[in-house]
Design a protein around this motif. Structure first.
Motif, PDB file in Angstrom:
ATOM      1  N   MET A   1       1.984 -37.130 -22.013  1.00 38.51           N
ATOM      2  CA  MET A   1       3.420 -36.849 -22.139  1.00 38.51           C
ATOM      3  C   MET A   1       3.904 -35.850 -21.061  1.00 38.51           C
ATOM      4  SD  MET A   1       4.516 -38.678 -24.773  1.00 38.51           S
ATOM      5  CE  MET A   1       5.199 -38.439 -26.373  1.00 38.51           C
TER       6      MET A   1
ATOM      7  N   CYS B   1       4.935 -44.990 -30.567  1.00 38.41           N
ATOM      8  CA  CYS B   1       4.762 -45.625 -29.250  1.00 38.41           C
ATOM      9  C   CYS B   1       3.368 -45.306 -28.710  1.00 38.41           C
ATOM     10  CB  CYS B   1       5.839 -45.156 -28.282  1.00 38.41           C
ATOM     11  SG  CYS B   1       5.678 -43.434 -27.800  1.00 38.41           S
TER      12      CYS B   1
ATOM     13  N   SER C   1       2.490 -44.008 -25.986  1.00 39.08           N
ATOM     14  CA  SER C   1       2.393 -42.672 -25.368  1.00 39.08           C
ATOM     15  C   SER C   1       2.101 -41.603 -26.409  1.00 39.08           C
ATOM     16  CB  SER C   1       3.695 -42.330 -24.641  1.00 39.08           C
ATOM     17  OG  SER C   1       3.964 -43.304 -23.669  1.00 39.08           O
TER      18      SER C   1
ATOM     19  N   ARG D   1      11.119 -38.359 -29.763  1.00 36.83           N
ATOM     20  CA  ARG D   1       9.700 -38.012 -29.938  1.00 36.83           C
ATOM     21  C   ARG D   1       9.427 -36.602 -29.405  1.00 36.83           C
ATOM     22  NH1 ARG D   1       8.204 -42.653 -32.613  1.00 36.83           N
ATOM     23  NH2 ARG D   1       8.434 -44.526 -31.389  1.00 36.83           N
TER      24      ARG D   1
ATOM     25  N   HIS E   1       8.105 -43.899 -17.068  1.00 36.17           N
ATOM     26  CA  HIS E   1       7.872 -42.471 -17.299  1.00 36.17           C
ATOM     27  C   HIS E   1       6.554 -42.056 -16.627  1.00 36.17           C
ATOM     28  CE1 HIS E   1      10.831 -43.469 -20.363  1.00 36.17           C
ATOM     29  NE2 HIS E   1      11.078 -42.193 -20.490  1.00 36.17           N
TER      30      HIS E   1
ATOM     31  N   TYR F   1       4.240 -40.168 -17.509  1.00 37.22           N
ATOM     32  CA  TYR F   1       3.062 -40.156 -18.385  1.00 37.22           C
ATOM     33  C   TYR F   1       2.557 -41.562 -18.671  1.00 37.22           C
ATOM     34  CZ  TYR F   1       7.020 -40.385 -21.676  1.00 37.22           C
ATOM     35  OH  TYR F   1       8.195 -40.712 -22.303  1.00 37.22           O
TER      36      TYR F   1
ATOM     37  N   PRO G   1       6.070 -49.305 -28.675  1.00 39.50           N
ATOM     38  CA  PRO G   1       7.462 -49.728 -28.562  1.00 39.50           C
ATOM     39  C   PRO G   1       8.299 -48.528 -28.143  1.00 39.50           C
ATOM     40  CG  PRO G   1       6.982 -49.207 -30.856  1.00 39.50           C
ATOM     41  CD  PRO G   1       5.775 -48.796 -30.045  1.00 39.50           C
TER      42      PRO G   1
ATOM     43  N   GLY H   1      12.100 -47.108 -27.570  1.00 33.28           N
ATOM     44  CA  GLY H   1      13.531 -47.323 -27.783  1.00 33.28           C
ATOM     45  C   GLY H   1      14.347 -47.185 -26.503  1.00 33.28           C
ATOM     46  N   PRO H   2      14.228 -46.031 -25.791  1.00 29.66           N
ATOM     47  CA  PRO H   2      15.004 -45.877 -24.556  1.00 29.66           C
ATOM     48  C   PRO H   2      14.718 -46.990 -23.540  1.00 29.66           C
ATOM     49  CG  PRO H   2      14.195 -43.742 -25.257  1.00 29.66           C
ATOM     50  CD  PRO H   2      13.583 -44.760 -26.183  1.00 29.66           C
TER      51      PRO H   2
HETATM   52  S1  SF4 Z   1      10.599 -42.405 -24.142  1.00 28.90           S
HETATM   53 FE1  SF4 Z   1       9.516 -44.182 -25.024  1.00 28.90          FE
HETATM   54  S2  SF4 Z   1       7.397 -43.963 -24.336  1.00 28.90           S
HETATM   55 FE2  SF4 Z   1       8.397 -41.956 -24.088  1.00 28.90          FE
HETATM   56  S3  SF4 Z   1       7.987 -40.863 -25.971  1.00 28.90           S
HETATM   57 FE3  SF4 Z   1       9.974 -41.881 -26.245  1.00 28.90          FE
HETATM   58  S4  SF4 Z   1       9.464 -43.846 -27.241  1.00 28.90           S
HETATM   59 FE4  SF4 Z   1       7.567 -43.036 -26.392  1.00 28.90          FE
END
Ligand code: SF4
Length: 309
Positions: free
Chosen positions: A14, A57, A59, A94, A182, A184, A257, A259-260
């Protein structure tokens, strides 16, 4: 540099990929030792998946696996909470839930955690968060402020050098593909790095949408979406807008999964024209072979389109 006997654990997941220099130099300047969990591997992913709810997710599953790997290895494990950097500059939920969620998952262990809070809309900025970290470890505001300033300078210099390197890569001959995801996900050795390594082995230069001058990217993101509110998604959108004319294809790389990503990737595929786009969603079941097959056919399509096959 004097050291004390405190060791802080940093999960290699992350926000580590965004803040590693900032955190590393800050703690180093205070004489606090740090220990970083090892690179993601199957054990870390399986451990994290077992600890997370199914809906989490990929991550987050990886993150929990890294926290687990640090249990008992340090006095504290750093669990930052990042809510927002201002209006329309939110992080995914998250990141807001991170400390509470993680402490709850590991509530039956003896592990201590170190938390901080970035919530500019509520009056707590990044510097406040670092002063709070210093305070929790017994350092006064003067020492913590000095360490933060030095860390911020090092972080900005490193980001500038990485952006500069991208500029150089963008001028290379041959096929270039922009990785939009992202940090990460893109940099994680067990998931995203497989993609970078495959592209390099295939003679393609990978570029990164997130390695751009951040303020500039945030402004440019408005070209593709005036309403997107997620900070990192906006940086990536801006990065795509800045680089789309320099590359032969774009790979949207995300963790399932998300969302963004589900919303933003849909927007990108509708709004970015004239460049082939591959949407690569990685999950805990994704085998390398499946990813490689999709990358191979995407590169073939680009080469065919450009008359190289
Ligand atoms: S942006 Fe997506 S991959 Fe990153 S923490 Fe949020 S749900 Fe998980």
């Amino acid at each position: 540099m004097e050291t004390n006997n405190i060791t802080v654990g940093l999960p290699r997941a992350m926000l580590y990929y965004r803040y590693r220099i900032l955190w590393g130099v800050f703690f180093q300047e205070l004489g606090v030792k740090t220990v970083v969990s090892g690179p993601t591997d199957r054990d870390i992913l399986e451990q994290g998946s077992a600890l997370a709810i199914d809906e989490a997710c990929l991550s987050l599953k990886i993150y929990l696996g890294h926290v687990h790997a640090l249990l008992g290895q340090c006095d504290y494990i750093l669990l930052p909470r990042v809510s927002n950097f201002g209006h329309h500059r939110n992080m995914c939920t998250r990141f807001e839930a991170m400390p509470d969620l993680t402490k709850n998952v590991f509530r039956d262990t003896q592990q201590k955690f170190l938390t901080c809070n970035i919530d500019v809309l509520a009056g707590e900025d990044e510097e406040d968060a670092f002063l709070s970290l210093g305070r929790q470890l017994g350092f006064g505001p003067k020492a913590a402020k000095r360490a933060y300033k030095l860390a911020k300078k090092a972080d900005q210099a490193q980001h500038k050098a990485r952006v500069q390197k991208q500029e150089e890569l963008s001028r290379r001959e041959g096929l270039k593909i922009l990785l939009a995801g992202h940090s990460y996900v893109v940099e994680d050795p067990y998931i995203g790095k497989v993609v970078t390594d495959y592209l390099k082995a295939a003679g393609v230069t990978p570029l990164r949408a997130d390695l751009v001058e951040r303020e500039h990217a945030l402004k440019r993101s408005r070209e593709l979406s005036p309403t997107c509110k997620w900070e990192i998604s906006r940086e990536i959108l801006g990065g795509i807008d800045l680089r789309k004319g320099q590359v032969d294809g774009i790979i949207l790389i995300g963790a399932f999964p998300c969302g963004p990503d589900a919303m933003v990737n849909e927007l990108i595929t509708r709004r970015v024209r004239g460049v082939p786009i591959l949407n690569l969603v990685l999950d805990s079941q994704t085998g390398t072979a499946g990813v490689e097959t999709r990358l191979e056919s995407f590169i073939d399509i680009i080469r065919l389109k450009e008359g190289m096959l």
